[in-house]
Motif scaffolding. Sequence first.
Motif, PDB file in Angstrom:
ATOM      1  N   ALA A 107       0.829  -1.210   0.000  1.00 28.00           N
ATOM      2  CA  ALA A 107       0.000   0.000   0.000  1.00 28.00           C
ATOM      3  C   ALA A 107       0.864   1.260   0.000  1.00 28.00           C
ATOM      4  CB  ALA A 107      -0.933  -0.015   1.211  1.00 28.00           C
ATOM      5  N   GLY A 108       1.948   1.244   0.778  1.00 28.77           N
ATOM      6  CA  GLY A 108       2.821   2.414   0.844  1.00 28.77           C
ATOM      7  C   GLY A 108       3.482   2.732  -0.482  1.00 28.77           C
ATOM      8  N   PHE A 109       4.000   1.703  -1.166  1.00 30.70           N
ATOM      9  CA  PHE A 109       4.614   1.927  -2.474  1.00 30.70           C
ATOM     10  C   PHE A 109       3.586   2.433  -3.479  1.00 30.70           C
ATOM     11  CE2 PHE A 109       8.111  -0.993  -1.088  1.00 30.70           C
ATOM     12  CZ  PHE A 109       9.161  -0.136  -1.349  1.00 30.70           C
ATOM     13  N   ALA A 110       2.374   1.880  -3.442  1.00 30.55           N
ATOM     14  CA  ALA A 110       1.340   2.297  -4.394  1.00 30.55           C
ATOM     15  C   ALA A 110       0.947   3.750  -4.167  1.00 30.55           C
ATOM     16  CB  ALA A 110       0.118   1.385  -4.270  1.00 30.55           C
ATOM     17  N   ILE A 111       0.734   4.125  -2.909  1.00 32.32           N
ATOM     18  CA  ILE A 111       0.311   5.493  -2.608  1.00 32.32           C
ATOM     19  C   ILE A 111       1.419   6.496  -2.918  1.00 32.32           C
ATOM     20  CG2 ILE A 111      -0.338   7.064  -0.747  1.00 32.32           C
ATOM     21  CD1 ILE A 111      -1.776   4.692   0.574  1.00 32.32           C
ATOM     22  N   SER A 112       2.662   6.190  -2.505  1.00 37.28           N
ATOM     23  CA  SER A 112       3.763   7.130  -2.738  1.00 37.28           C
ATOM     24  C   SER A 112       4.047   7.293  -4.227  1.00 37.28           C
ATOM     25  CB  SER A 112       5.015   6.659  -2.003  1.00 37.28           C
ATOM     26  OG  SER A 112       5.397   5.355  -2.425  1.00 37.28           O
ATOM     27  N   GLU A 175       8.888   5.463 -10.144  1.00 34.50           N
ATOM     28  CA  GLU A 175       7.668   4.741 -10.541  1.00 34.50           C
ATOM     29  C   GLU A 175       7.981   3.284 -10.840  1.00 34.50           C
ATOM     30  OE1 GLU A 175       4.872   4.517 -14.546  1.00 34.50           O
ATOM     31  OE2 GLU A 175       5.991   6.344 -14.114  1.00 34.50           O
ATOM     32  N   TRP A 176       9.066   3.039 -11.586  1.00 31.30           N
ATOM     33  CA  TRP A 176       9.438   1.663 -11.918  1.00 31.30           C
ATOM     34  C   TRP A 176       9.887   0.890 -10.682  1.00 31.30           C
ATOM     35  CZ3 TRP A 176       7.092   0.608 -15.931  1.00 31.30           C
ATOM     36  CH2 TRP A 176       7.114   1.395 -17.085  1.00 31.30           C
ATOM     37  N   ILE A 177      10.635   1.547  -9.800  1.00 32.61           N
ATOM     38  CA  ILE A 177      11.087   0.876  -8.581  1.00 32.61           C
ATOM     39  C   ILE A 177       9.891   0.513  -7.697  1.00 32.61           C
ATOM     40  CG2 ILE A 177      12.269   1.283  -6.389  1.00 32.61           C
ATOM     41  CD1 ILE A 177      14.125   0.451  -8.583  1.00 32.61           C
ATOM     42  N   ALA A 178       8.930   1.441  -7.558  1.00 35.34           N
ATOM     43  CA  ALA A 178       7.732   1.170  -6.758  1.00 35.34           C
ATOM     44  C   ALA A 178       6.944   0.008  -7.349  1.00 35.34           C
ATOM     45  CB  ALA A 178       6.858   2.426  -6.678  1.00 35.34           C
ATOM     46  N   LEU A 179       6.791   0.002  -8.681  1.00 39.92           N
ATOM     47  CA  LEU A 179       6.061  -1.089  -9.328  1.00 39.92           C
ATOM     48  C   LEU A 179       6.803  -2.411  -9.151  1.00 39.92           C
ATOM     49  CD1 LEU A 179       3.524  -1.623 -11.009  1.00 39.92           C
ATOM     50  CD2 LEU A 179       4.891  -1.238 -13.067  1.00 39.92           C
ATOM     51  N   PHE A 180       8.135  -2.361  -9.178  1.00 41.14           N
ATOM     52  CA  PHE A 180       8.945  -3.565  -8.955  1.00 41.14           C
ATOM     53  C   PHE A 180       8.636  -4.183  -7.586  1.00 41.14           C
ATOM     54  CE2 PHE A 180      12.775  -5.301  -6.937  1.00 41.14           C
ATOM     55  CZ  PHE A 180      13.129  -6.309  -7.822  1.00 41.14           C
ATOM     56  N   PHE A 181       8.654  -3.362  -6.544  1.00 36.90           N
ATOM     57  CA  PHE A 181       8.411  -3.885  -5.197  1.00 36.90           C
ATOM     58  C   PHE A 181       6.956  -4.327  -5.017  1.00 36.90           C
ATOM     59  CE2 PHE A 181      12.357  -1.559  -4.119  1.00 36.90           C
ATOM     60  CZ  PHE A 181      13.025  -2.606  -3.477  1.00 36.90           C
ATOM     61  N   ILE A 182       6.016  -3.613  -5.639  1.00 36.40           N
ATOM     62  CA  ILE A 182       4.610  -4.015  -5.545  1.00 36.40           C
ATOM     63  C   ILE A 182       4.426  -5.419  -6.120  1.00 36.40           C
ATOM     64  CG2 ILE A 182       2.298  -3.570  -6.465  1.00 36.40           C
ATOM     65  CD1 ILE A 182       2.965  -0.562  -6.256  1.00 36.40           C
ATOM     66  N   MET A 183       5.003  -5.662  -7.294  1.00 36.38           N
ATOM     67  CA  MET A 183       4.831  -6.961  -7.947  1.00 36.38           C
ATOM     68  C   MET A 183       5.542  -8.081  -7.178  1.00 36.38           C
ATOM     69  SD  MET A 183       2.883  -6.533 -10.471  1.00 36.38           S
ATOM     70  CE  MET A 183       2.205  -5.219 -11.493  1.00 36.38           C
ATOM     71  N   VAL A 184       6.740  -7.805  -6.684  1.00 36.67           N
ATOM     72  CA  VAL A 184       7.479  -8.826  -5.932  1.00 36.67           C
ATOM     73  C   VAL A 184       6.748  -9.179  -4.642  1.00 36.67           C
ATOM     74  CG1 VAL A 184       9.605  -9.271  -4.649  1.00 36.67           C
ATOM     75  CG2 VAL A 184       9.722  -8.260  -6.924  1.00 36.67           C
ATOM     76  N   LEU A 185       6.264  -8.178  -3.932  1.00 41.12           N
ATOM     77  CA  LEU A 185       5.571  -8.430  -2.669  1.00 41.12           C
ATOM     78  C   LEU A 185       4.229  -9.120  -2.887  1.00 41.12           C
ATOM     79  CD1 LEU A 185       6.363  -5.095  -0.796  1.00 41.12           C
ATOM     80  CD2 LEU A 185       7.320  -7.352  -0.341  1.00 41.12           C
ATOM     81  N   LEU A 186       3.532  -8.791  -3.972  1.00 41.77           N
ATOM     82  CA  LEU A 186       2.281  -9.482  -4.272  1.00 41.77           C
ATOM     83  C   LEU A 186       2.536 -10.951  -4.612  1.00 41.77           C
ATOM     84  CD1 LEU A 186       0.239  -6.863  -6.366  1.00 41.77           C
ATOM     85  CD2 LEU A 186      -0.323  -7.777  -4.100  1.00 41.77           C
ATOM     86  N   TYR A 187       3.615 -11.212  -5.343  1.00 38.89           N
ATOM     87  CA  TYR A 187       3.971 -12.606  -5.635  1.00 38.89           C
ATOM     88  C   TYR A 187       4.255 -13.363  -4.338  1.00 38.89           C
ATOM     89  CZ  TYR A 187       6.685 -16.628  -7.203  1.00 38.89           C
ATOM     90  OH  TYR A 187       7.156 -17.901  -7.399  1.00 38.89           O
ATOM     91  N   PHE A 188       4.985 -12.718  -3.429  1.00 41.60           N
ATOM     92  CA  PHE A 188       5.288 -13.356  -2.152  1.00 41.60           C
ATOM     93  C   PHE A 188       4.012 -13.621  -1.354  1.00 41.60           C
ATOM     94  CE2 PHE A 188       6.082 -12.819   2.421  1.00 41.60           C
ATOM     95  CZ  PHE A 188       6.969 -13.868   2.643  1.00 41.60           C
ATOM     96  N   SER A 189       3.093 -12.639  -1.348  1.00 41.63           N
ATOM     97  CA  SER A 189       1.862 -12.786  -0.577  1.00 41.63           C
ATOM     98  C   SER A 189       0.993 -13.911  -1.118  1.00 41.63           C
ATOM     99  CB  SER A 189       1.077 -11.470  -0.597  1.00 41.63           C
ATOM    100  OG  SER A 189      -0.162 -11.611   0.073  1.00 41.63           O
ATOM    101  N   VAL A 190       0.808 -13.940  -2.436  1.00 36.64           N
ATOM    102  CA  VAL A 190      -0.027 -14.979  -3.044  1.00 36.64           C
ATOM    103  C   VAL A 190       0.652 -16.340  -2.910  1.00 36.64           C
ATOM    104  CG1 VAL A 190      -1.046 -15.797  -5.214  1.00 36.64           C
ATOM    105  CG2 VAL A 190      -1.127 -13.363  -4.633  1.00 36.64           C
ATOM    106  N   GLY A 191       1.959 -16.379  -3.113  1.00 34.15           N
ATOM    107  CA  GLY A 191       2.683 -17.647  -3.063  1.00 34.15           C
ATOM    108  C   GLY A 191       2.715 -18.279  -1.697  1.00 34.15           C
ATOM    109  N   THR A 192       2.626 -17.475  -0.625  1.00 33.78           N
ATOM    110  CA  THR A 192       2.684 -18.020   0.730  1.00 33.78           C
ATOM    111  C   THR A 192       1.300 -18.327   1.297  1.00 33.78           C
ATOM    112  OG1 THR A 192       2.771 -15.740   1.584  1.00 33.78           O
ATOM    113  CG2 THR A 192       4.870 -16.900   1.295  1.00 33.78           C
ATOM    114  N   GLN A 193       0.241 -18.113   0.516  1.00 34.69           N
ATOM    115  CA  GLN A 193      -1.088 -18.491   0.980  1.00 34.69           C
ATOM    116  C   GLN A 193      -1.253 -20.006   0.967  1.00 34.69           C
ATOM    117  OE1 GLN A 193      -3.579 -16.092  -1.726  1.00 34.69           O
ATOM    118  NE2 GLN A 193      -4.533 -15.216   0.098  1.00 34.69           N
ATOM    119  N   VAL A 194      -2.112 -20.512   1.859  1.00 33.31           N
ATOM    120  CA  VAL A 194      -2.480 -21.920   1.821  1.00 33.31           C
ATOM    121  C   VAL A 194      -3.214 -22.185   0.510  1.00 33.31           C
ATOM    122  CG1 VAL A 194      -3.774 -23.753   2.967  1.00 33.31           C
ATOM    123  CG2 VAL A 194      -2.668 -21.963   4.330  1.00 33.31           C
TER     124      VAL A 194
END
Length: 278
Positions: A107-112, A175-194
Amino acid sequence: WIENPATMVNCGCLIAALCFVVSNILGIVVIVMDISQESYDAESWRALDSQYLMKQWEYRSSTNLLQQLTHIFNALGWLFFVVPILQLAWALSRGGRRRMGVHAAIAGFAISACISEVSARLLMIGASERAIWISKSFNLEDWNPTSPDDLMGWKALEVSNLVVESMTIWVDAFEWIALFFIMVLLYFSVGTQVEENRLLPMNWARLGLLIAFLTFIDFSADILRLEEWKDFAKFAIFTSIVNTLIFLPLWLIVLSCHMDKVAPRYVENDEQWNQQVS
């Protein structure tokens, strides 16, 4: 990836995808026009040759509308992009009960990124309009009484414009750096779900990881363009076509078809907050 075509789509994702596509098409057109100019001469530009700068400002005046539309659609794209990302981060965190730090960072990367991008684009629209107006309306040719027609004004205008444009380069890089972290963190979040509770497909998350890799390359190209504009501008065009005209819109379209299942729902009848579970 889209299991149920009848699922209600998220309009914010679709509008963001459309705005990014239009913005990047216009941006690529402008870059192609810039690097394909027959009159383009890097040596004359670096030497601040006044006659050459006069021709450049005539050219910029002719492409100003495309530049302004690029800024407007890019700002709109980020405004519509940030809302579903915030909804997604809240839903994946199960209302703040799961990996709160990861989803707060998303959320922080997206808003900033949204705030910095929209603010910079609006500033650039105003700065570009005023610079074009100055080039057409002000005396830029005779500033030194002892040396008529010194054309010093064109040099001053060009240097001032370069300083303002440098702001956009670094905002784009962020903008590219923020998008990079958003995508990496979303992959981590989805991948660690049951797996049985996972509502978003892993192929979608892997596509986000590919987008993250390409955004890092695009970030590098944006920075290296400061050293060699023509060569790295061509490289930036290629990565922009692949990333922002194909992969990112596809990622948003797939997300729009799953947001109805992922996002929390408010039921008006009994005033209960419900989270769908597969």
